[in-house]
Every structure is written in C-alpha cells, then in structure tokens.
Design a protein around this motif. Sequence first.
Motif, PDB file in Angstrom:
ATOM      1  N   GLY A 280       0.774  -1.239   0.000  1.00  0.00           N
ATOM      2  CA  GLY A 280       0.000   0.000   0.000  1.00  0.00           C
ATOM      3  C   GLY A 280       0.801   1.283   0.000  1.00  0.00           C
ATOM      4  N   ALA A 281       2.102   1.225  -0.255  1.00  0.00           N
ATOM      5  CA  ALA A 281       2.911   2.448  -0.218  1.00  0.00           C
ATOM      6  C   ALA A 281       4.112   2.342  -1.143  1.00  0.00           C
ATOM      7  CB  ALA A 281       3.378   2.727   1.207  1.00  0.00           C
ATOM      8  N   PHE A 282       4.633   3.522  -1.508  1.00  0.00           N
ATOM      9  CA  PHE A 282       5.837   3.619  -2.323  1.00  0.00           C
ATOM     10  C   PHE A 282       6.942   4.292  -1.529  1.00  0.00           C
ATOM     11  CE2 PHE A 282       2.592   3.755  -5.774  1.00  0.00           C
ATOM     12  CZ  PHE A 282       3.054   2.705  -6.555  1.00  0.00           C
ATOM     13  N   ALA A 283       8.186   3.967  -1.869  1.00  0.00           N
ATOM     14  CA  ALA A 283       9.366   4.655  -1.359  1.00  0.00           C
ATOM     15  C   ALA A 283      10.266   4.949  -2.548  1.00  0.00           C
ATOM     16  CB  ALA A 283      10.106   3.796  -0.337  1.00  0.00           C
ATOM     17  N   ALA A 284      10.607   6.221  -2.719  1.00  0.00           N
ATOM     18  CA  ALA A 284      11.478   6.625  -3.817  1.00  0.00           C
ATOM     19  C   ALA A 284      12.845   6.990  -3.276  1.00  0.00           C
ATOM     20  CB  ALA A 284      10.869   7.819  -4.547  1.00  0.00           C
ATOM     21  N   ILE A 285      13.879   6.443  -3.902  1.00  0.00           N
ATOM     22  CA  ILE A 285      15.247   6.821  -3.576  1.00  0.00           C
ATOM     23  C   ILE A 285      15.645   7.930  -4.534  1.00  0.00           C
ATOM     24  CG2 ILE A 285      17.646   6.081  -3.411  1.00  0.00           C
ATOM     25  CD1 ILE A 285      16.601   3.209  -3.062  1.00  0.00           C
ATOM     26  N   LEU A 286      16.067   9.051  -3.961  1.00  0.00           N
ATOM     27  CA  LEU A 286      16.456  10.195  -4.763  1.00  0.00           C
ATOM     28  C   LEU A 286      17.974  10.239  -4.915  1.00  0.00           C
ATOM     29  CD1 LEU A 286      14.148  12.891  -3.136  1.00  0.00           C
ATOM     30  CD2 LEU A 286      13.610  11.262  -4.963  1.00  0.00           C
ATOM     31  N   GLU A 287      18.435  10.999  -5.895  1.00  0.00           N
ATOM     32  CA  GLU A 287      19.862  11.220  -6.058  1.00  0.00           C
ATOM     33  C   GLU A 287      20.411  11.787  -4.751  1.00  0.00           C
ATOM     34  OE1 GLU A 287      22.030  12.808  -9.861  1.00  0.00           O
ATOM     35  OE2 GLU A 287      21.276  14.494  -8.669  1.00  0.00           O
ATOM     36  N   GLY A 288      21.502  11.249  -4.295  1.00  0.00           N
ATOM     37  CA  GLY A 288      22.061  11.656  -3.013  1.00  0.00           C
ATOM     38  C   GLY A 288      21.667  10.726  -1.884  1.00  0.00           C
ATOM     39  N   GLY A 289      20.711   9.809  -2.147  1.00  0.00           N
ATOM     40  CA  GLY A 289      20.367   8.793  -1.169  1.00  0.00           C
ATOM     41  C   GLY A 289      19.216   9.078  -0.239  1.00  0.00           C
ATOM     42  N   SER A 290      18.579  10.242  -0.343  1.00  0.00           N
ATOM     43  CA  SER A 290      17.417  10.490   0.519  1.00  0.00           C
ATOM     44  C   SER A 290      16.224   9.684   0.008  1.00  0.00           C
ATOM     45  CB  SER A 290      17.086  11.981   0.587  1.00  0.00           C
ATOM     46  OG  SER A 290      16.767  12.470  -0.701  1.00  0.00           O
ATOM     47  N   VAL A 291      15.246   9.479   0.885  1.00  0.00           N
ATOM     48  CA  VAL A 291      14.080   8.657   0.570  1.00  0.00           C
ATOM     49  C   VAL A 291      12.810   9.451   0.824  1.00  0.00           C
ATOM     50  CG1 VAL A 291      12.794   6.573   1.214  1.00  0.00           C
ATOM     51  CG2 VAL A 291      15.294   6.513   1.103  1.00  0.00           C
ATOM     52  N   VAL A 292      11.857   9.343  -0.092  1.00  0.00           N
ATOM     53  CA  VAL A 292      10.538   9.960   0.032  1.00  0.00           C
ATOM     54  C   VAL A 292       9.502   8.850  -0.010  1.00  0.00           C
ATOM     55  CG1 VAL A 292       8.870  11.519  -1.050  1.00  0.00           C
ATOM     56  CG2 VAL A 292      11.305  12.076  -1.091  1.00  0.00           C
ATOM     57  N   THR A 293       8.536   8.872   0.917  1.00  0.00           N
ATOM     58  CA  THR A 293       7.498   7.836   0.963  1.00  0.00           C
ATOM     59  C   THR A 293       6.115   8.458   0.870  1.00  0.00           C
ATOM     60  OG1 THR A 293       7.430   7.886   3.372  1.00  0.00           O
ATOM     61  CG2 THR A 293       8.919   6.293   2.355  1.00  0.00           C
ATOM     62  N   TRP A 294       5.171   7.675   0.338  1.00  0.00           N
ATOM     63  CA  TRP A 294       3.768   8.084   0.299  1.00  0.00           C
ATOM     64  C   TRP A 294       2.906   6.845   0.156  1.00  0.00           C
ATOM     65  CZ3 TRP A 294       7.099   8.192  -3.721  1.00  0.00           C
ATOM     66  CH2 TRP A 294       6.675   7.679  -4.949  1.00  0.00           C
ATOM     67  N   GLY A 295       1.640   6.993   0.532  1.00  0.00           N
ATOM     68  CA  GLY A 295       0.694   5.877   0.508  1.00  0.00           C
ATOM     69  C   GLY A 295       0.142   5.626   1.899  1.00  0.00           C
ATOM     70  N   VAL A 296      -0.302   4.416   2.147  1.00  0.00           N
ATOM     71  CA  VAL A 296      -0.896   4.047   3.438  1.00  0.00           C
ATOM     72  C   VAL A 296       0.184   4.098   4.523  1.00  0.00           C
ATOM     73  CG1 VAL A 296      -2.113   2.250   4.725  1.00  0.00           C
ATOM     74  CG2 VAL A 296      -2.568   2.546   2.278  1.00  0.00           C
ATOM     75  N   PRO A 297      -0.011   4.922   5.558  1.00  0.00           N
ATOM     76  CA  PRO A 297       1.016   5.044   6.602  1.00  0.00           C
ATOM     77  C   PRO A 297       1.434   3.708   7.218  1.00  0.00           C
ATOM     78  CG  PRO A 297      -0.570   6.803   6.825  1.00  0.00           C
ATOM     79  CD  PRO A 297      -1.111   5.871   5.764  1.00  0.00           C
ATOM     80  N   ASN A 298       0.481   2.845   7.520  1.00  0.00           N
ATOM     81  CA  ASN A 298       0.806   1.566   8.161  1.00  0.00           C
ATOM     82  C   ASN A 298       1.545   0.595   7.246  1.00  0.00           C
ATOM     83  OD1 ASN A 298      -0.353   2.444  10.514  1.00  0.00           O
ATOM     84  ND2 ASN A 298      -2.247   1.298  10.256  1.00  0.00           N
ATOM     85  N   TYR A 299       1.557   0.874   5.953  1.00  0.00           N
ATOM     86  CA  TYR A 299       2.304   0.048   4.999  1.00  0.00           C
ATOM     87  C   TYR A 299       3.609   0.709   4.595  1.00  0.00           C
ATOM     88  CZ  TYR A 299      -1.591  -3.195   4.430  1.00  0.00           C
ATOM     89  OH  TYR A 299      -2.552  -4.122   4.638  1.00  0.00           O
ATOM     90  N   GLY A 300       4.025   1.757   5.312  1.00  0.00           N
ATOM     91  CA  GLY A 300       5.292   2.403   5.040  1.00  0.00           C
ATOM     92  C   GLY A 300       5.192   3.749   4.357  1.00  0.00           C
ATOM     93  N   GLY A 301       3.977   4.222   4.141  1.00  0.00           N
ATOM     94  CA  GLY A 301       3.792   5.484   3.437  1.00  0.00           C
ATOM     95  C   GLY A 301       4.156   6.710   4.234  1.00  0.00           C
ATOM     96  N   ASP A 302       4.420   6.542   5.528  1.00  0.00           N
ATOM     97  CA  ASP A 302       4.830   7.661   6.373  1.00  0.00           C
ATOM     98  C   ASP A 302       6.153   7.304   7.036  1.00  0.00           C
ATOM     99  OD1 ASP A 302       5.202   9.725   8.164  1.00  0.00           O
ATOM    100  OD2 ASP A 302       3.362   9.363   9.280  1.00  0.00           O
TER     101      ASP A 302
END
Length: 127
Positions: free
Chosen positions: A101-123
């Motif tokens: 229920g969630a995505f995690a994007a790895i950005l250049e430089g190694g930071s991570v952005v998440t979104w979607g259902v909080p309980n599935y990792g979106g927060d």
Amino acid sequence: SSRVQDQLRNTQQICHTYGAFAAILEGGSVVTWGVPNYGGDSSRVQNQLRNVQQISATGSAFAAILADRTVVTWGDPSAGGDSSRVQDQLRNTQQICHTYGAFAAILEGGSVVTWGVPNYGGDSSRV
C-alpha cells in the motif's frame, strides 16, 4: 486486454497491481488495462506518461519514473496513486520500491521519500 491488444507492440516492461496491468512501450509511452481504480485507467495522467523509464506498483496503484527523473502516479489514491503530498520532493528519482500500500522513492544523493498508506510504510517521518 482486447481493448488495448493492438497497442501492445514493442513492449519494454510490464507491471501489475492486484487488478490491472501497465506496459511501457518502445519510446516510453504507457498502456494500461484492468480494474480502473486499481490503475487500469490512466486517463487522468496519460498526457504525462511520456518517456517512462520504469514502473512500480502497490496492490492498487502505479508509479512511473520519467526520463527527467520526476514521478507520475495513478490508481487508488490512498495506496500511492496520489503523490501530491510529496510531488515537489520527487525530483532526481533513482528508484521506486513498494509494499502492498505504499511507495518509497530513492532520490539522487540517497534520501528517501514515501507516500501511501502510513501503516504500509507510506509515512517515514519517524525514521
């Protein structure tokens, strides 16, 4: 898939949710089919789906990385199909991983952005 069968030529990648498929075609365009609210209907973002490099999927949403390293999402808004909360952060995206229920994007430089259902990792704000 009979509705899109004639469009499925020179397919480069195919990805699925629990009710839909998305195919990247040669040239980076995308064809989708299946249950509309599981990502089978990409008409809301179809004009943005150009030069697509990679597609990832949760159980009911898709996320596409474009050649300019921005991200386009569609499908079930709560399961990652709505990335508007983090859209301004989704620049220089290198990779997208997913849970049900969630995505995690790895950005250049190694930071991570998440979104979607909080309980599935979106927060990831507590990490």
